[in-house]
Write a protein that holds these residues in place. Structure first.
Motif, PDB file in Angstrom:
ATOM      1  N   GLY A 254       0.791  -1.218   0.000  1.00  0.00           N
ATOM      2  CA  GLY A 254       0.000   0.000   0.000  1.00  0.00           C
ATOM      3  C   GLY A 254       0.830   1.278   0.000  1.00  0.00           C
ATOM      4  O   GLY A 254       0.281   2.364   0.186  1.00  0.00           O
ATOM      5  N   TRP A 255       2.120   1.170  -0.203  1.00  0.00           N
ATOM      6  CA  TRP A 255       2.966   2.366  -0.237  1.00  0.00           C
ATOM      7  C   TRP A 255       2.700   3.188  -1.489  1.00  0.00           C
ATOM      8  O   TRP A 255       2.779   4.407  -1.464  1.00  0.00           O
ATOM      9  N   VAL A 256       2.438   2.521  -2.593  1.00  0.00           N
ATOM     10  CA  VAL A 256       2.140   3.191  -3.860  1.00  0.00           C
ATOM     11  C   VAL A 256       0.891   2.569  -4.454  1.00  0.00           C
ATOM     12  O   VAL A 256       0.540   1.424  -4.149  1.00  0.00           O
ATOM     13  N   THR A 257       0.212   3.309  -5.286  1.00  0.00           N
ATOM     14  CA  THR A 257      -0.994   2.800  -5.951  1.00  0.00           C
ATOM     15  C   THR A 257      -0.846   3.010  -7.453  1.00  0.00           C
ATOM     16  O   THR A 257      -1.542   3.814  -8.058  1.00  0.00           O
ATOM     17  N   TRP A 258       0.088   2.293  -8.050  1.00  0.00           N
ATOM     18  CA  TRP A 258       0.371   2.453  -9.467  1.00  0.00           C
ATOM     19  C   TRP A 258      -0.501   1.595 -10.356  1.00  0.00           C
ATOM     20  O   TRP A 258      -0.631   1.864 -11.521  1.00  0.00           O
ATOM     21  N   GLY A 259      -1.043   0.541  -9.852  1.00  0.00           N
ATOM     22  CA  GLY A 259      -1.752  -0.398 -10.708  1.00  0.00           C
ATOM     23  C   GLY A 259      -0.750  -1.222 -11.498  1.00  0.00           C
ATOM     24  O   GLY A 259       0.245  -1.698 -10.972  1.00  0.00           O
ATOM     25  N   HIS A 260      -0.993  -1.376 -12.781  1.00  0.00           N
ATOM     26  CA  HIS A 260      -0.111  -2.205 -13.611  1.00  0.00           C
ATOM     27  C   HIS A 260       1.075  -1.431 -14.176  1.00  0.00           C
ATOM     28  O   HIS A 260       1.879  -1.987 -14.910  1.00  0.00           O
ATOM     29  N   GLU A 261       1.198  -0.158 -13.837  1.00  0.00           N
ATOM     30  CA  GLU A 261       2.328   0.618 -14.315  1.00  0.00           C
ATOM     31  C   GLU A 261       3.651   0.117 -13.720  1.00  0.00           C
ATOM     32  O   GLU A 261       4.705   0.342 -14.275  1.00  0.00           O
ATOM     33  N   ALA A 262       3.578  -0.535 -12.590  1.00  0.00           N
ATOM     34  CA  ALA A 262       4.792  -1.064 -11.965  1.00  0.00           C
ATOM     35  C   ALA A 262       5.452  -2.114 -12.849  1.00  0.00           C
ATOM     36  O   ALA A 262       6.675  -2.207 -12.897  1.00  0.00           O
ATOM     37  N   SER A 263       4.670  -2.898 -13.570  1.00  0.00           N
ATOM     38  CA  SER A 263       5.263  -3.887 -14.464  1.00  0.00           C
ATOM     39  C   SER A 263       5.932  -3.209 -15.657  1.00  0.00           C
ATOM     40  O   SER A 263       6.895  -3.726 -16.205  1.00  0.00           O
ATOM     41  N   GLY A 264       5.446  -2.058 -16.058  1.00  0.00           N
ATOM     42  CA  GLY A 264       6.099  -1.297 -17.115  1.00  0.00           C
ATOM     43  C   GLY A 264       7.419  -0.726 -16.673  1.00  0.00           C
ATOM     44  O   GLY A 264       8.319  -0.479 -17.481  1.00  0.00           O
ATOM     45  N   LEU A 265       7.549  -0.522 -15.366  1.00  0.00           N
ATOM     46  CA  LEU A 265       8.795  -0.007 -14.805  1.00  0.00           C
ATOM     47  C   LEU A 265       9.936  -1.001 -14.979  1.00  0.00           C
ATOM     48  O   LEU A 265      11.099  -0.599 -15.079  1.00  0.00           O
ATOM     49  N   MET A 266       9.611  -2.277 -15.075  1.00  0.00           N
ATOM     50  CA  MET A 266      10.639  -3.309 -15.224  1.00  0.00           C
ATOM     51  C   MET A 266      11.379  -3.205 -16.552  1.00  0.00           C
ATOM     52  O   MET A 266      12.530  -3.600 -16.659  1.00  0.00           O
ATOM     53  N   VAL A 267      10.725  -2.665 -17.564  1.00  0.00           N
ATOM     54  CA  VAL A 267      11.337  -2.620 -18.894  1.00  0.00           C
ATOM     55  C   VAL A 267      12.281  -1.435 -19.077  1.00  0.00           C
ATOM     56  O   VAL A 267      13.088  -1.438 -19.994  1.00  0.00           O
TER      57      VAL A 267
END
Length: 62
Positions: A34-47
């Motif tokens: 619950g520290w961040v509420t990015w949704g699926h954008e976190a998986s985009g961060l991996m690229v």
């Protein structure tokens, strides 16, 4: 800046990929807690590190 680009491009892709996995794991854990509420954008961060590495390799070959 040019030395940084050459240094980053000289890294093996396996190191960059491991960093991407670590970054995605940390982002997913932060989202789960619950520290961040990015949704699926976190998986985009991996690229991002892989794309940045590819751009640096391309820039060094020119």
């Amino acid at each position: 800046m040019k030395r940084l680009i050459h240094w980053f491009a000289s890294l093996p892709i396996s190191i960059v990929a491991l960093h991407s996995i670590m970054l995605g794991t940390i982002a997913s854990a932060a989202e789960y807690d619950g520290w961040v509420t990015w949704g699926h954008e976190a998986s985009g961060l991996m690229v991002v590190p892989i794309v940045l590495w590819a751009v640096c390799v391309y820039a060094c070959r020119r």
